[in-house]
Design a protein around this motif. Sequence first.
Motif, PDB file in Angstrom:
ATOM      1  N   ASP A  14       0.864  -1.440   0.094  1.00 11.17           N
ATOM      2  CA  ASP A  14      -0.360  -0.278   0.175  1.00 11.17           C
ATOM      3  C   ASP A  14       1.392   0.520   0.282  1.00 11.17           C
ATOM      4  OD1 ASP A  14       0.706  -0.202   3.125  1.00 11.17           O
ATOM      5  OD2 ASP A  14      -0.464   0.635   3.342  1.00 11.17           O
ATOM      6  N   ARG A  15       1.929   0.945  -0.497  1.00 15.69           N
ATOM      7  CA  ARG A  15       2.929   2.248  -0.492  1.00 15.69           C
ATOM      8  C   ARG A  15       2.692   2.986  -1.957  1.00 15.69           C
ATOM      9  NH1 ARG A  15       4.325  -1.769   1.858  1.00 15.69           N
ATOM     10  NH2 ARG A  15       5.620  -1.782   4.391  1.00 15.69           N
ATOM     11  N   VAL A  16       3.154   4.391  -1.683  1.00 12.99           N
ATOM     12  CA  VAL A  16       3.041   5.642  -2.871  1.00 12.99           C
ATOM     13  C   VAL A  16       4.269   5.920  -2.448  1.00 12.99           C
ATOM     14  CG1 VAL A  16       1.684   7.238  -3.618  1.00 12.99           C
ATOM     15  CG2 VAL A  16       0.840   5.329  -2.057  1.00 12.99           C
ATOM     16  N   VAL A  51       2.605   3.617  -6.918  1.00 13.29           N
ATOM     17  CA  VAL A  51       0.907   3.347  -6.757  1.00 13.29           C
ATOM     18  C   VAL A  51       1.338   1.849  -6.093  1.00 13.29           C
ATOM     19  CG1 VAL A  51      -0.806   3.181  -5.828  1.00 13.29           C
ATOM     20  CG2 VAL A  51      -0.513   5.257  -7.066  1.00 13.29           C
ATOM     21  N   GLY A  54      -1.474  -2.251  -3.716  1.00 16.99           N
ATOM     22  CA  GLY A  54      -2.852  -2.410  -2.521  1.00 16.99           C
ATOM     23  C   GLY A  54      -2.354  -3.564  -1.513  1.00 16.99           C
ATOM     24  N   THR A  80      -5.296   0.876  -3.419  1.00 16.99           N
ATOM     25  CA  THR A  80      -5.106   1.803  -3.168  1.00 16.99           C
ATOM     26  C   THR A  80      -6.176   2.778  -3.207  1.00 16.99           C
ATOM     27  OG1 THR A  80      -3.602   2.642  -4.330  1.00 16.99           O
ATOM     28  CG2 THR A  80      -3.123   1.923  -1.814  1.00 16.99           C
ATOM     29  N   GLN A  81      -5.959   4.191  -2.672  1.00 17.80           N
ATOM     30  CA  GLN A  81      -7.024   5.164  -2.413  1.00 17.80           C
ATOM     31  C   GLN A  81      -6.497   6.325  -3.949  1.00 17.80           C
ATOM     32  OE1 GLN A  81      -8.607   6.215   1.506  1.00 17.80           O
ATOM     33  NE2 GLN A  81     -10.737   6.268   0.145  1.00 17.80           N
ATOM     34  N   SER A 109       3.501   5.206   2.768  1.00 17.46           N
ATOM     35  CA  SER A 109       2.637   4.087   2.797  1.00 17.46           C
ATOM     36  C   SER A 109       1.181   4.822   3.147  1.00 17.46           C
ATOM     37  CB  SER A 109       2.532   3.569   4.312  1.00 17.46           C
ATOM     38  OG  SER A 109       1.685   2.498   4.592  1.00 17.46           O
ATOM     39  N   GLN A 110      -0.235   4.653   2.861  1.00 15.95           N
ATOM     40  CA  GLN A 110      -0.942   4.854   2.484  1.00 15.95           C
ATOM     41  C   GLN A 110      -1.454   5.637   3.457  1.00 15.95           C
ATOM     42  OE1 GLN A 110      -4.649   3.730  -0.299  1.00 15.95           O
ATOM     43  NE2 GLN A 110      -5.056   2.823   2.037  1.00 15.95           N
ATOM     44  N   ASN A 111      -1.475   5.337   5.000  1.00 15.43           N
ATOM     45  CA  ASN A 111      -2.527   5.065   6.146  1.00 15.43           C
ATOM     46  C   ASN A 111      -1.193   6.461   6.790  1.00 15.43           C
ATOM     47  OD1 ASN A 111       0.371   4.274   6.770  1.00 15.43           O
ATOM     48  ND2 ASN A 111      -0.340   2.853   8.083  1.00 15.43           N
TER      49      ASN A 111
END
Length: 126
Positions: A14-16, A51, A54, A80-81, A109-111
């Motif tokens: 889930d990394r960007v 991206v 997920g 991911t969003q 990370s997405q969070n």
Amino acid sequence: MIKSSNKKVLVVGDRVLIRPDSGESKSPAGLYLPPSVVEKQEVRGGIVVEVGPGIPLGNPEMSFDEPWKGKKTDIKYIPTQVEIGDYALFLGKASIEIKIEEQEYLIVSQNAILIIIRDDISRVLA
């Protein structure tokens, strides 16, 4: 996908991968960040350039007794969003700086992403 001279860069989980802003008080997306935030780099911003797929989901039908004997199945992900071209504001402490072909990027990370801005302007800048 980012490609260097003979390699390609794949983002996992889930990394960007983000190309960061230069640290100005106004972002390319038109957001104004207070000087105290910019100086401390508590919140940073940038354009999403890659991206990951997920968060991988486990297969409930898979046996965990001898996983090497199981048949191979396709991995499914919770996507991911964030999308390529989005402008993201994220927690600066949660980012990791890297350089690819002399260009600086951040792995986030997405969070750790607080908000994304999705419009035609940010997609042109990507």
